[in-house]
Every structure is written in C-alpha cells, then in structure tokens.
Scaffold this motif. Structure first.
Motif, mmCIF file in Angstrom:
data_model
loop_
_atom_site.group_PDB
_atom_site.id
_atom_site.type_symbol
_atom_site.label_atom_id
_atom_site.label_comp_id
_atom_site.label_asym_id
_atom_site.label_seq_id
_atom_site.Cartn_x
_atom_site.Cartn_y
_atom_site.Cartn_z
ATOM 1 N N CYS A 41 0.332 -0.890 -4.919
ATOM 2 C CA CYS A 41 -0.937 -0.177 -5.093
ATOM 3 C C CYS A 41 -0.750 1.164 -5.812
ATOM 4 C CB CYS A 41 -1.595 0.059 -3.743
ATOM 5 S SG CYS A 41 -1.942 -1.475 -2.867
ATOM 6 N N ARG A 96 -9.957 10.475 -2.483
ATOM 7 C CA ARG A 96 -9.157 9.259 -2.276
ATOM 8 C C ARG A 96 -7.725 9.396 -2.792
ATOM 9 N NH1 ARG A 96 -9.553 3.630 -1.265
ATOM 10 N NH2 ARG A 96 -8.268 2.349 -2.599
ATOM 11 N N ILE A 113 1.004 -6.335 -5.226
ATOM 12 C CA ILE A 113 -0.229 -6.195 -4.451
ATOM 13 C C ILE A 113 -0.657 -7.552 -3.894
ATOM 14 C CG2 ILE A 113 -2.628 -5.412 -4.522
ATOM 15 C CD1 ILE A 113 -1.864 -3.815 -7.067
ATOM 16 N N HIS A 117 0.810 -1.225 0.000
ATOM 17 C CA HIS A 117 0.000 0.000 0.000
ATOM 18 C C HIS A 117 0.843 1.275 0.000
ATOM 19 C CE1 HIS A 117 -3.452 -2.504 0.436
ATOM 20 N NE2 HIS A 117 -4.261 -1.471 0.542
HETATM 21 S S1 SF4 Z 1 -4.584 -1.513 -5.531
HETATM 22 FE FE1 SF4 Z 1 -5.961 -0.069 -4.569
HETATM 23 S S2 SF4 Z 1 -7.844 -1.202 -4.228
HETATM 24 FE FE2 SF4 Z 1 -6.229 -2.704 -4.654
HETATM 25 S S3 SF4 Z 1 -5.461 -3.318 -2.648
HETATM 26 FE FE3 SF4 Z 1 -4.190 -1.617 -3.337
HETATM 27 S S4 SF4 Z 1 -5.147 0.246 -2.495
HETATM 28 FE FE4 SF4 Z 1 -6.640 -1.415 -2.358
#
Ligand code: SF4
Lengths: 156, 403
Positions: B345, B373, B92, B58
C-alpha cells in the motif's frame, strides 16, 4: 444496555479516518483509540462523549473498513449513533462490536435528551417520538448478545 | 430477470441471506484484529471449503516493533492454520486476489473496503470489518443483504489523455460519496468490451468511494482470456434485462483528465482548472493504479526526462515489480529520478512511509484524499497516472499530453 443520553451533533459524511486516524491503528489498545476519537475534527470531543448519543448527518462512517472506528466510539462511552444513513461496512462493524446505530433523520439540538427503543424502532428527542428503520432480526440478535464475538462465543 | 448480484446471491434485492463465502481474505491490519476476535470467540478450526488468505500489505515492512510483534503473531497464525499467506513485499491484497485468484460468480469477502475491486471479474466481492472476518473463519459463511443495483452505462471510447481513473472520478463525482450506499454498481454498455481487466479493476475499485457494496462487471471474453492465461477455465456471464434503481450514462469520449481535490473523492475538477498548483510529492501506486499498465504508462511519460519533485512509485505486487524490471520499465522510472518502494500500500494510508508533513501537497493515484490520511496537515489530490506523471515532471499540477 443504556437507551438514551444527551445529544452531540456532528456533520454529514464523517469518514473513518476522521473517527480514528491511521496513525493510531498500530496498537490493539482500545483506550488509545477512545482517547483520540474524532481528534482531527475536534480534539476536545473525546472527553465529552461519555453517556452521549451522537446525532450526525448522512453517510456516517464512510471510508475504510477499520473496525477501530466503531470500537473507538463505543469505548469513548457513546451510547448510540443516530444518522439518516451509515456507510455499510461501518454499519456492520458497529453492530458487531455492540454499538447501537439508529437510522433516522432528526434535527440535532446539542445537549437535548434522546432516548431510543431499538426493538420497537423508536427514537424520542426532547419528548417527541420518531419512527426509525428497525434492524434486521439477525442484527438485533448480534447487538443483543453484545456483539458478534459474544454471539459466537455463546453458540459454541 | 436478475441483476448480477441477485444472480450470484440467488435472492431478490432487499432480502437478507446467509451465504457460503468462496474466498475470504484479510490484510495485516484487519487480520490482527480478526485474530483477536477469533481468540475471544474461543474459536478452534477454520471452516472447510472456503479459501482463506492473509496478505501483509498495509504496513509492510513494519514501521516499528509494535507493528512487527503484532505481524509476527498473525504470520504464525496464518501459517499454522494453513491459510494462503503473502508476506511483506508480495503486494496489495486486492491486486494479488486479482492476479487469477477470483473467478466469475464467486462470493468473495475481504476485510478491507476496496475488496470491491474484485467485482471486475464478475464475482460478488465486498468488504467487511475484522470481527465479521473472524466469524467467516469460523463458519465459512456470512449474512448479506442483497443490494439494489445502479447500472452505470458506458458508451464510446476514451479520447485524448483520459483514462479509466478519470472515468472513475467522473462517476464518483456524479453519484457523490453516498450516492450508492447499500447498493451495487454494474458497469454495462458497449464500451465495456473494450476495457481491459486493469481498467475494470480501477472502475470497480472506486465504487466504494460512492458508498457501493459492490462494483461489478459481467465476465466476458476479456475476463475469460485473462483467467485462461492464469490457468483457469471460466465462462462468460450473459446479462439479463433487469431493474436498475438508476442508470446514469457516461460517454467515454467526453471524459477529460480530472482531479479530486481535498478532502473528498466526489469534489472533482478538470485538471486544467488546477494547473500550476505546486506539489511536494507525487505518489504512483495503490490498489487503484499500481498495476503493470500503470508502471508502463508512467515510464512512457517520464522516460528520458527528470522529475521535478519527489516521486514515490510503489508497484501493487511483486509480479508487477518483476514485470517492470524485466521489460525495462523500472529502469526508465528510476532514471527519471523516481524512487521505488516495496510492493504494497505504501504511502496510501499514511502509516509507515511517504508520510506528508504539515501543509505539504501530494498528487496521488490512490482512491482516498480524506483529511490527514497521508499525514497530519498534508493535502491529497487524486488523479490518473498520466496526470501524476506529467505533474511529476513539472513539480506542479499539469494536464497530461495526449498519448
Ligand atoms: S492501497 Fe490504499 S486503498 Fe488500497 S488497500 Fe492499500 S491502503 Fe487501502
């Protein structure tokens, strides 16, 4: 545990980004979350939440799994949140951090007195009683312990 | 006769059950909080028999020393407790779990809402918060309410420039952001067998945007083949006739390129209606659309041309980046003027890179366009990779050409 407070009305579909913005997630300091709770909705709200019961529209807490959202609301002094429905991760998180949630569809009258009894599944608004969905026994136990951390600490 | 959720959780819809968790994972953000809860619980040893993982995705790399210090502590915990650990740049969590680490029939819990992505493999996969994760570290179990299920019936084949993301936006638009709250989705119908794993992951990924607890596909030959290529033996899951709470139907040939406009994922419009809207940034990546097939599609569209607006591309994992490097897809993307970020992310959550300025407009392939966001005052539109790529070339929202 407190069982009532004055109503603060919020709209439907409050997402967790609105509860606590991503820019405040880089800390473990709960007072920062509390100070900035709902900031993008209304920057004055954080200061008015102590002792309040939030009465919101449906789907409260949708969006991310960030537990800081539930903690921020609790730390700001909110006694409970009432809404016709909650996003499910927020629901679990709130119970896990000891923030009572009440699933009920009641008309919100800003500032009116709200009391509730979770075990009986009852909420009373300005003297009028409404039945609400009761929490599962497990959720009541967790909430009764003050949250999931306390729940497990006592069992070890 | 059971739904897939009922079968995996082994109880009828509506019942509360305690179940052993096969795999549990957290990311850098939720992992830190889980570690805090874990310490406060006075916990000592991780539960046996559950596979635990932590992924740094993240805010990776860390944006400042506060985040770095917290990550340092979590990294130490992950290593000393012998969890699977993926550091900065690995990718991710949902993508890495999906690269052959989830099997049909498993119960998979992630401390992140898009854990539903892994329903693409016939697993019961859902998200929880950090304290729930700490309790799973401790016990290897969690409580779940067996959900009712909405059957999403898919027929036909994609036509024109439409892709899985457009279908995902279409169904979220139809169900609404709380249309599936407390329920699971099952994707069924004749079109499913033609959907690749990547496409299924897109459809499962968006299910939480309709409030769903899970977004599931029955494992079939496509799943079995995908897992075999990654060293696993799996069996198809044969659907039984079962009771759905609703059964909306989508004909893939009717799907057109769509965009979710600020600040809701369910306010969906045809790209045509928004054509010409000027953009400040295009972002291609995330657990929705950062896979190799997405990189390849982007490259096909921008190859030999130049983007007209800053375009940030973030592969969902190191292996996506590596594959894109090996096949030359990455060179095409960079030559077209895009910039490439560390797998993870990226700008999706506005926490460390690619943050928007006030009044800036971003077209993103992500799954959320909530207010602020990606940065205070920024506006986020969500689209497919094809729409994002076509729009990057013009600097304004542009309908993609038929592939
Ligand atoms: S890419 Fe965006 S939606 Fe997917 S886990 Fe990471 S922060 Fe969450």
């Amino acid at each position: 545990m407190k069982t009532g407070g004055r109503a603060i009305c919020l709209p439907a579909d409050i997402d967790t980004d609105v509860v606590i913005a991503g820019r405040y997630l880089r800390t473990k300091d709960k007072s920062i979350w509390a100070a900035h709770v709902f900031e993008d909705l209304d920057p004055t709200l954080a200061n008015r939440l102590r002792g309040a019961v939030i009465v919101a529209g449906k789907n409260f807490g949708c969006g991310s799994s960030r537990e800081q959202a539930a903690v921020a609301i609790r730390e700001a002094g909110v006694v409970a949140v009432v809404a016709p429905s909650f996003a499910r991760i927020f629901f679990r998180n709130a119970i896990n951090v000891g923030l009572p949630l009440i699933e009920a569809d009641i008309a919100c009258d800003e500032g009116s007195q709200i009391t509730f009894n979770l075990a009986q599944g009852m909420v009373e608004v300005s003297g009028k009683r409404h039945a609400v969905k009761t929490l599962s026994p497990r959720m009541q136990e967790i909430l009764g312990a003050g949250g999931l951390v306390e729940y497990w600490r006592k069992r070890r | 006769m059971s739904t897939l959720s009922e079968r995996i959780l082994n109880a009828p819809a509506g019942e509360y059950v305690d179940r052993k968790v096969d795999r549990a994972f957290a990311c850098d953000g939720t992992g830190m909080l889980a570690l805090e809860a874990w310490k406060n619980m006075g916990a000592g040893h991780l539960a046996d028999d559950t596979e635990f993982s932590i992924f740094f995705d993240h805010i990776a790399p860390a944006n400042n020393s506060t985040a770095a210090t917290l990550q340092h502590e979590l990294r130490g915990f992950a290593k000393s407790s012998f969890m699977n650990f993926s550091d900065v740049g690995g990718g991710i969590c949902h993508q890495l779990m999906g690269e052959g680490n989830v099997l049909p029939g498993e119960i998979v819990i992630g401390a992140d809402s898009h854990s539903v992505t892994l329903g693409a493999f016939g697993a019961f996969a859902t998200g929880v918060g950090a304290t729930d994760m700490a309790a799973i570290w401790l016990t290897g179990e969690t409580w779940l309410r067996v959900p009712e299920t909405i059957g999403i019936r898919l027929e036909g084949r994609f036509a024109g420039a439409a892709e899985a993301k457009d279908l995902a936006l279409a169904y979220v638009g139809e169900l609404g952001t709380d249309g599936a709250t407390y329920q699971a989705l099952e994707f069924i119908g004749d079109a499913v067998k033609d959907l690749s794993i990547d496409e299924r992951m897109v459809l499962s990924n968006l299910s939480v945007e309709a409030g769903a607890k899970a977004g599931m596909f029955y494992a079939d030959d496509v799943t079995v083949r995908y897992l075999r290529e990654r060293g696993h033996t799996a069996k198809p899951q044969i659907p039984e006739s079962c009771m759905y709470s609703r059964e909306p139907e989508f004909d893939l040939s009717d799907i057109i390129p769509l965009i979710a406009v600020p600040h809701r994922v369910d306010t969906v419009k045809p790209v045509d209606e928004l054509a010409g809207l000027p953009l400040d940034q295009v972002f291609i990546g995330t657990c929705t659309n950062g896979r190799y097939s997405d990189m390849a599609r982007l490259a096909r569209i921008v190859k030999g041309k130049k983007v007209a607006v800053r375009t940030i591309v973030v592969p969902a994992s190191a292996s996506v980046l590596l594959q894109a490097t090996r096949t030359g897809v990455l060179a095409d993307i960079i030559e077209a003027g895009c910039t490439v970020g560390t797998p993870g992310c990226g700008p999706c959550l506005g926490a460390h890179m690619g943050v928007l300025g006030e009044e800036e407009v971003c077209l993103s392939t992500a799954n959320r366009n909530f207010k602020n966001r990606m940065g205070v005052g920024g506006e986020i539109y969500l689209s497919s990779v094809a729409t994002a790529a076509a729009s990057a070339l013009t600097g304004e929202i542009t309908t993609p050409e038929v592939a």
